[in-house]
Each structure stands twice: as C-alpha cells, then as structure tokens.
Design a protein around this motif. Structure first.
Motif, PDB file in Angstrom:
ATOM      1  N   ILE A  90      -0.248  16.197   2.507  1.00 53.42           N
ATOM      2  CA  ILE A  90      -1.353  15.456   1.883  1.00 53.42           C
ATOM      3  C   ILE A  90      -0.860  14.104   1.391  1.00 53.42           C
ATOM      4  N   ASP A  91      -1.807  13.227   1.169  1.00 49.11           N
ATOM      5  CA  ASP A  91      -1.529  11.928   0.565  1.00 49.11           C
ATOM      6  C   ASP A  91      -2.116  11.972  -0.849  1.00 49.11           C
ATOM      7  N   VAL A  92      -1.251  12.016  -1.853  1.00 50.92           N
ATOM      8  CA  VAL A  92      -1.747  12.140  -3.231  1.00 50.92           C
ATOM      9  C   VAL A  92      -2.609  10.948  -3.635  1.00 50.92           C
ATOM     10  N   LYS A  93      -2.365   9.800  -3.015  1.00 47.93           N
ATOM     11  CA  LYS A  93      -3.174   8.629  -3.361  1.00 47.93           C
ATOM     12  C   LYS A  93      -4.631   8.819  -2.937  1.00 47.93           C
ATOM     13  N   THR A  94      -4.868   9.605  -1.903  1.00 46.00           N
ATOM     14  CA  THR A  94      -6.234   9.930  -1.495  1.00 46.00           C
ATOM     15  C   THR A  94      -6.926  10.724  -2.597  1.00 46.00           C
ATOM     16  N   ILE A  95      -6.204  11.668  -3.186  1.00 47.78           N
ATOM     17  CA  ILE A  95      -6.756  12.460  -4.291  1.00 47.78           C
ATOM     18  C   ILE A  95      -7.099  11.546  -5.470  1.00 47.78           C
ATOM     19  N   LEU A  96      -6.209  10.603  -5.762  1.00 48.68           N
ATOM     20  CA  LEU A  96      -6.447   9.686  -6.874  1.00 48.68           C
ATOM     21  C   LEU A  96      -7.715   8.863  -6.641  1.00 48.68           C
ATOM     22  N   ARG A  97      -7.848   8.320  -5.435  1.00 52.58           N
ATOM     23  CA  ARG A  97      -9.037   7.509  -5.119  1.00 52.58           C
ATOM     24  C   ARG A  97     -10.302   8.359  -5.142  1.00 52.58           C
ATOM     25  N   LYS A  98     -10.228   9.522  -4.522  1.00 50.48           N
ATOM     26  CA  LYS A  98     -11.383  10.414  -4.418  1.00 50.48           C
ATOM     27  C   LYS A  98     -11.912  10.826  -5.793  1.00 50.48           C
ATOM     28  N   ASN A  99     -11.004  10.936  -6.764  1.00 51.12           N
ATOM     29  CA  ASN A  99     -11.378  11.389  -8.106  1.00 51.12           C
ATOM     30  C   ASN A  99     -11.429  10.260  -9.120  1.00 51.12           C
ATOM     31  N   MET A 158       9.536   1.958 -16.103  1.00 46.79           N
ATOM     32  CA  MET A 158       9.722   2.720 -17.330  1.00 46.79           C
ATOM     33  C   MET A 158      11.212   2.999 -17.461  1.00 46.79           C
ATOM     34  N   SER A 159      11.608   3.663 -18.522  1.00 43.62           N
ATOM     35  CA  SER A 159      13.018   4.010 -18.684  1.00 43.62           C
ATOM     36  C   SER A 159      13.443   4.905 -17.525  1.00 43.62           C
ATOM     37  N   LYS A 160      14.734   4.939 -17.248  1.00 42.80           N
ATOM     38  CA  LYS A 160      15.226   5.680 -16.079  1.00 42.80           C
ATOM     39  C   LYS A 160      14.980   7.185 -16.182  1.00 42.80           C
ATOM     40  N   ASP A 161      14.795   7.713 -17.376  1.00 42.73           N
ATOM     41  CA  ASP A 161      14.570   9.143 -17.544  1.00 42.73           C
ATOM     42  C   ASP A 161      13.095   9.536 -17.506  1.00 42.73           C
ATOM     43  N   ALA A 162      12.196   8.568 -17.622  1.00 46.03           N
ATOM     44  CA  ALA A 162      10.763   8.854 -17.635  1.00 46.03           C
ATOM     45  C   ALA A 162      10.203   8.775 -16.219  1.00 46.03           C
ATOM     46  N   CYS A 163       9.304   9.685 -15.909  1.00 44.87           N
ATOM     47  CA  CYS A 163       8.675   9.695 -14.580  1.00 44.87           C
ATOM     48  C   CYS A 163       7.227   9.219 -14.642  1.00 44.87           C
ATOM     49  N   GLY A 164       6.511   9.659 -15.665  1.00 46.81           N
ATOM     50  CA  GLY A 164       5.109   9.271 -15.760  1.00 46.81           C
ATOM     51  C   GLY A 164       4.435   9.928 -16.939  1.00 46.81           C
ATOM     52  N   LYS A 205      -9.850   9.689 -16.306  1.00 47.13           N
ATOM     53  CA  LYS A 205      -8.457  10.098 -16.131  1.00 47.13           C
ATOM     54  C   LYS A 205      -7.579   8.897 -15.798  1.00 47.13           C
ATOM     55  N   PHE A 206      -6.332   8.941 -16.314  1.00 49.30           N
ATOM     56  CA  PHE A 206      -5.377   7.857 -16.136  1.00 49.30           C
ATOM     57  C   PHE A 206      -3.988   8.435 -15.914  1.00 49.30           C
ATOM     58  N   ILE A 207      -3.251   7.858 -14.955  1.00 47.75           N
ATOM     59  CA  ILE A 207      -1.861   8.239 -14.728  1.00 47.75           C
ATOM     60  C   ILE A 207      -1.013   6.976 -14.699  1.00 47.75           C
ATOM     61  N   LEU A 208       0.102   7.016 -15.395  1.00 47.55           N
ATOM     62  CA  LEU A 208       1.109   5.959 -15.347  1.00 47.55           C
ATOM     63  C   LEU A 208       2.311   6.531 -14.615  1.00 47.55           C
ATOM     64  N   VAL A 209       2.802   5.794 -13.613  1.00 47.62           N
ATOM     65  CA  VAL A 209       3.931   6.244 -12.801  1.00 47.62           C
ATOM     66  C   VAL A 209       5.053   5.221 -12.902  1.00 47.62           C
ATOM     67  N   ASN A 210       6.264   5.710 -13.075  1.00 45.74           N
ATOM     68  CA  ASN A 210       7.442   4.845 -13.150  1.00 45.74           C
ATOM     69  C   ASN A 210       7.676   4.210 -11.780  1.00 45.74           C
ATOM     70  N   SER A 211       7.551   2.895 -11.703  1.00 44.93           N
ATOM     71  CA  SER A 211       7.729   2.193 -10.424  1.00 44.93           C
ATOM     72  C   SER A 211       9.192   2.087 -10.015  1.00 44.93           C
ATOM     73  N   LYS A 212      10.099   2.448 -10.908  1.00 43.80           N
ATOM     74  CA  LYS A 212      11.533   2.374 -10.601  1.00 43.80           C
ATOM     75  C   LYS A 212      12.047   3.601  -9.851  1.00 43.80           C
ATOM     76  N   ILE A 213      11.270   4.673  -9.815  1.00 41.56           N
ATOM     77  CA  ILE A 213      11.736   5.883  -9.139  1.00 41.56           C
ATOM     78  C   ILE A 213      11.322   5.829  -7.666  1.00 41.56           C
ATOM     79  N   SER A 214      11.955   6.653  -6.841  1.00 41.13           N
ATOM     80  CA  SER A 214      11.691   6.643  -5.399  1.00 41.13           C
ATOM     81  C   SER A 214      10.231   6.997  -5.108  1.00 41.13           C
ATOM     82  N   LYS A 215       9.757   6.602  -3.939  1.00 38.62           N
ATOM     83  CA  LYS A 215       8.377   6.901  -3.536  1.00 38.62           C
ATOM     84  C   LYS A 215       8.126   8.411  -3.531  1.00 38.62           C
ATOM     85  N   GLY A 216       9.098   9.176  -3.042  1.00 38.54           N
ATOM     86  CA  GLY A 216       8.946  10.632  -3.023  1.00 38.54           C
ATOM     87  C   GLY A 216       8.789  11.189  -4.426  1.00 38.54           C
ATOM     88  N   ARG A 217       9.606  10.689  -5.347  1.00 34.90           N
ATOM     89  CA  ARG A 217       9.515  11.132  -6.744  1.00 34.90           C
ATOM     90  C   ARG A 217       8.191  10.677  -7.362  1.00 34.90           C
TER      91      ARG A 217
END
Length: 134
Positions: A29-38, A47-53, A63-75
C-alpha cells in the motif's frame, strides 16, 4: 491505562483497516493515499534524531500527523502507519511524540499495527515460493 494487546488482535485491526480504506488485504500500500483519502494533514519537518513523529486529533475530529523529515523514507512510512494506529485505535488518545524506542504497550501495539498494515503476513507468505514453504 496500559492494556495488553495480542498480536492477532492488532493484525486483525490492520486487516480491517485496509478493508475499511478500500485496500486489498495482501498487496503493498501507499500510506500517502490513506492520508489523502482521509484528509489527514501531514507535515514533514526535521525533528531530533530520536523522534519519529506525532499525531493529534482536534475536538472536531480533524487529524494531523507530523513526520520527522530526517529519517529514511521507509521509516517515514512506518511512522505514518504507526500514527494511524494512534488516530484510529488509541483508547485514550493524547498528544505525544513517538520515539524510535517506544516501550509502552500502546507503542508496541502501534508498531505491530504498522508492521501488519505495511506487510500483512498473508501477503508476505504469498510471495514465498511453495518449494521454500514446505
């Protein structure tokens, strides 16, 4: 309140979530599709290196999600799937930052959900040649 979660229950939630989103229960699946759909507002910021989102839901159910842009695309995709658990299944949702080493039962459940959402067992087994499964 920390509750115990069974892996099977969480995997079933992920499967039901896929169906509710109109997605196949076994394919990638493409999680971004879920985000757009909803209509989930998602922002990518360093964000800090230990934070993911983190995720938040307003009293009006926005609904709102913040994602650390410093982590890999997979993460980042795993983090989004993890945060979807918090937005849709947390019994007592509250704003908090999810760190790589989250250890609460709820964080474990969100990690299990993210894994099952992104890589459902049925789909993974379906990709393995039968000669190897025997």
């Amino acid at each position: 309140m920390n509750m115990r979660f069974s892996r099977n229950d969480i995997e079933q939630k992920a499967k039901c979530f896929r169906v509710r989103m109109g997605l196949n229960t076994t394919e990638a699946i493409d999680v971004k599709t879920i985000l757009r759909k909803n209509n989930i507002l998602t922002v990518y910021l360093p964000m800090s290196k230990d934070a993911c989102g983190l995720s938040l839901q307003s009293p009006e159910k926005d609904k709102f999600i913040l994602v650390n842009s410093k982590i890999s695309k997979g993460r980042q995709h795993f983090t989004i799937a993890h945060e979807l658990y918090h937005l849709y299944y947390d019994e007592y949702p509250h704003p908090h930052i999810c760190f790589k080493d989250g250890i609460s039962n709820t964080e474990r459940a969100a990690n299990c959900f993210a894994s099952a959402l992104l890589m459902p067992e049925e789909g993974v087994i379906g990709l393995i040649p039968e000669s190897i499964l025997k």
